[in-house]
Design an enzyme around this catalytic site. Structure first.
Site, PDB file in Angstrom:
ATOM      1  CG  HIS A 187     -46.325  90.360 -28.881  1.00  0.00           C
ATOM      2  ND1 HIS A 187     -46.117  90.702 -30.030  1.00  0.00           N
ATOM      3  CD2 HIS A 187     -46.829  91.548 -28.546  1.00  0.00           C
ATOM      4  CE1 HIS A 187     -46.067  90.654 -30.945  1.00  0.00           C
ATOM      5  NE2 HIS A 187     -47.292  92.292 -30.220  1.00  0.00           N
ATOM      6  CB  SER A 196     -31.546  99.466 -37.813  1.00  0.00           C
ATOM      7  OG  SER A 196     -31.551  98.313 -38.016  1.00  0.00           O
ATOM      8  N   GLY A 229     -50.596  96.557 -37.396  1.00  0.00           N
ATOM      9  CA  GLY A 229     -50.412  97.950 -37.353  1.00  0.00           C
ATOM     10  C   GLY A 229     -50.072  99.242 -36.593  1.00  0.00           C
ATOM     11  NE  ARG A 266     -52.164  92.743 -28.392  1.00  0.00           N
ATOM     12  CZ  ARG A 266     -51.367  92.920 -28.536  1.00  0.00           C
ATOM     13  NH1 ARG A 266     -49.740  93.664 -28.322  1.00  0.00           N
ATOM     14  NH2 ARG A 266     -51.187  93.266 -29.728  1.00  0.00           N
ATOM     15  CD  GLU A 278     -54.386  95.722 -33.873  1.00  0.00           C
ATOM     16  OE1 GLU A 278     -53.680  95.506 -32.930  1.00  0.00           O
ATOM     17  OE2 GLU A 278     -53.898  95.493 -35.220  1.00  0.00           O
ATOM     18  NE  ARG A 315     -47.723  96.969 -27.077  1.00  0.00           N
ATOM     19  CZ  ARG A 315     -47.277  96.659 -28.033  1.00  0.00           C
ATOM     20  NH1 ARG A 315     -47.925  97.336 -29.092  1.00  0.00           N
ATOM     21  NH2 ARG A 315     -47.743  95.436 -28.630  1.00  0.00           N
ATOM     22  CE  LYS A 358     -29.312  92.522 -31.029  1.00  0.00           C
ATOM     23  NZ  LYS A 358     -29.703  92.345 -29.675  1.00  0.00           N
ATOM     24  CD  GLU A 396     -41.160  95.439 -27.396  1.00  0.00           C
ATOM     25  OE1 GLU A 396     -40.442  96.194 -29.092  1.00  0.00           O
ATOM     26  OE2 GLU A 396     -41.304  95.301 -26.857  1.00  0.00           O
ATOM     27  CB  SER A 399     -45.743  99.544 -30.233  1.00  0.00           C
ATOM     28  OG  SER A 399     -46.118  98.471 -30.324  1.00  0.00           O
ATOM     29  CG  HIS A 437     -49.578  88.691 -29.089  1.00  0.00           C
ATOM     30  ND1 HIS A 437     -50.700  87.727 -30.280  1.00  0.00           N
ATOM     31  CD2 HIS A 437     -50.024  90.106 -30.491  1.00  0.00           C
ATOM     32  CE1 HIS A 437     -51.485  88.703 -30.255  1.00  0.00           C
ATOM     33  NE2 HIS A 437     -51.217  89.825 -30.532  1.00  0.00           N
TER      34      HIS A 437
END
Ligand code: FAD
Ligand code: SIN
Length: 548
Positions: free
Chosen positions: A358, A12, A49, A297, A118, A393, A35, A382, A398, A251
């Site tokens: 992450h 969800s 974001g 990253r 970012e 990434r 779940k 994901e 994502s 991360h």
């Protein structure tokens, strides 16, 4: 009696909600199972974001180039191009569903929205809602979904296993044949109602795994407890191909505090000028990359890891104190308040930070419509490996991918909706609990769980070596045997299911890491520290027969 529908959506988060909203639009009968509570998803915790090109000075080409550069040679260019170009339409759809992104208060502004920057992005192109973008996405989309009469939502329902024609007929293995009505077509799933403890049968013409990531396989992670890789493990068990599992994104900046459970300190803080410092106050990122704090990253995470190993310190510092206090409190209300609750005022003192697991760049391999190698089984978000991220990434890509592929998978499912219902074509047996009884040795679950997360952190973390990977592989073999024995004798619970899945995911990560004989993107191995230059970059693809 089985519960039947056109589409069964497992999860969800943003991918699941995007699928369900599109599939139900034309009256299709959609079941969503999740779940825990409907809100509980990685999506809900997203801070920075969602990236999309809007400004004149920005361009699709620039977003495409940034994505390809971060992906270190492994992105599928056609996927990158099409996803980036769909960005503006995604933002439009989200706004139509009631999602509110922050607007700019600059009277000279070129666009209506406040766009953030970012790491790895050449332009400001990140749509956000304060520093709680994910919560706002969930609020808007859930409200839209609840208004649909043809969508049924089952909370506290945990998927156990997928049902395919082969499984229903009691045959072993998967063909991976990609035909509409192929031998291994998916028919539905066995689902545990965690309140009653009963396993029920859900059948559907198309099934979408939107179960999110698996970073709980590591001891330290920014992810909530639901991120146990269930979809990757379930897809793997029915023969879906899995790709690029060695690429785990750490991360660089999770809050270092004994009670903080690796709370994320968004990259957007560095986007606004945050500076990384050693505990003695000196800067260090210029040694590692010309973009310093805004380097990709993997570079920042490895730089911090190397500083911590060299100095023996437990954390480095993220310094925001040179920025105006009022701005920081307005722009980062959640991070500011959370830090304050741990006694850290980020407007006055630097924040102690460490890297944490992450994001999983690999997953169930899909085509450009989100279909896996098992007919009728779609993947979005994901859980999937679409080719967008490659070996690393780019920040805020994502959420974009989850929204794009949730939508695309729903559109592509239409051809399955025209087929006869599974209950009309196959005789699916009810779940057989066998001789399983409630276990009086639940300590086995917590012991195995802790062991996996610890050796994954120590042996399969930011910096790897052949010896550590081989050690991890040996540990997994032993633990998997213990879990197998326990699993078939104990009544299923969510904890037991998650443990079984996390062990499978650990095995897939280690097997993939051992297969890659080079260092690329997020995968760094001391025994092969260079890029393999003698051949074209290749995905690491695992098929079930290649491991068992
Ligand atoms: P999720 O949102 O994780 O949803 C998965 C759903 O599946 C959940 O509802 C879960 O309960 C359910 N589920 C799992 N297993 C089962 C099962 N067996 N049975 C039933 N249900 C199941 N990305 C960005 O692009 N921008 C950001 O700013 C950003 N910030 C982030 C901040 C944090 C703290 C974290 C953890 C991640 C962040 N990410 C960000 C990554 C991004 O949030 C996720 O990759 C994305 O939300 C994944 O969406 P999803 O729909 O695939 O999965
Ligand atoms: C963050 O806000 O730093 C997370 C962004 C992302 O993971 O894309």
């Amino acid at each position: 009696m089985a519960t039947t529908s056109d589409a069964l959506v497992i999860g969800s988060g943003l991918a699941a909600l995007s699928y369900a909203l599109e599939a139900s639009k034309n009256g299709r009968d959609v079941v969503v199972i999740t779940k825990r509570g409907i809100q509980e998803a990685n999506t809900h915790y997203a801070q920075g974001g969602i990236a999309a090109v809007l400004r004149q000075e920005d361009s699709f080409e620039s977003h495409i180039e940034d994505t390809l550069k971060a992906g270190a040679g492994l992105c599928r260019r056609s996927v990158v191009e099409s996803v980036v170009k769909e960005g503006p339409a995604v933002i439009q759809r989200l706004i139509e569903h009631g999602v509110q992104f922050d607007k700019s208060d600059d009277p000279e502004r070129e666009v209506e929205f406040d766009l953030a920057r970012e790491g790895g992005h050449s332009h400001r192109r990140v749509f956000h809602a304060g520093d709680m973008t994910g919560a706002e996405l969930m609020r808007g989309l859930i409200a839209s979904l609840l208004a649909r009469k043809n969508v049924r939502i089952y909370e506290e329902h945990c998927a156990v296993d997928l049902i395919t024609v082969r499984k229903a007929e009691g045959r072993q293995g998967g063909t991976g044949r990609h035909t509409l009505d192929g031998a291994n077509r998916v028919l539905g799933a066995y689902i545990l109602d965690t309140k009653s403890g009963k396993v029920e049968t859900f059948l559907a013409k198309a099934v979408v795994l939107a179960t999110g990531g698996a970073s709980k396989v590591y001891l330290y992670t920014t992810n909530p407890d639901v991120a146990t890789g269930d979809g990757i493990a379930m897809g793997w068990r029915v023969g879906a191909e899995v790709a690029n599992m060695e690429f785990i994104q750490f991360h660089p900046t999770a809050l270092y505090h004994p009670r903080a459970k690796s709370f994320l300190i968004s990259e957007a803080l560095r986007g606004e000028g945050g500076i990384l410092r050693r505990q003695d106050g000196t800067r260090f990122m210029e040694i590692y990359h010309p973009l310093r704090e805004l380097a990709p990253r993997d570079i920042v995470a490895r730089a911090i890891d190397s500083e911590l190993k060299r100095t023996g310190d437990d954390f480095v510092l993220l310094d925001m104190t040179h920025l105006e206090a009022g701005f920081l409190a307005r722009r980062f209300p959640n991070i500011h308040a959370t830090c304050l609750s741990f006694g850290i005022d980020l407007t006055k003192e630097p924040i102690p930070v460490v890297p944490a697991a992450h994001y999983v760049c690999g997953g169930i391999r899909s085509d450009e419509h989100g279909e896996s190698t098992v007919p009728g089984l779609f993947v979005a978000g994901e859980v999937s490996c679409t080719g967008l991220h490659g070996a690393n990434r780019l920040a805020s890509n994502s959420l974009l991918e989850a929204a794009v592929f949730g939508h695309r998978a729903a559109v592509a499912s239409e051809r399955y909706f025209e087929l006869p219902a599974p209950e009309a074509t196959a005789n699916v047996p009810a779940w057989d609990p066998g001789r399983a009884v409630p276990s009086d040795e639940l300590v086995v679950i917590s012991q195995c769980w802790d062991e996996i997360r610890r050796f994954m952190w120590n042996y399969v973390g930011i910096v790897r070596s052949d010896r550590r990977l081989t050690r991890a592989a040996r540990r997994i073999d032993t633990i998997k045997e213990e879990i197998r024995e326990f699993y078939w004798n104990a009544t299923v619970t969510r904890d037991l299911l998650e443990l079984r899945n996390i062990a499978t995911v650990a095995e897939l990560i280690v097997a993939s890491a051992l297969k890659r004989r080079e260092s690329r993107g997020l995968h760094f191995n001391l025994d092969c520290p260079e890029l393999a230059s003698n051949e074209a970059p290749r995905d690491t693809i695992l098929r079930r027969t290649s491991l068992t």
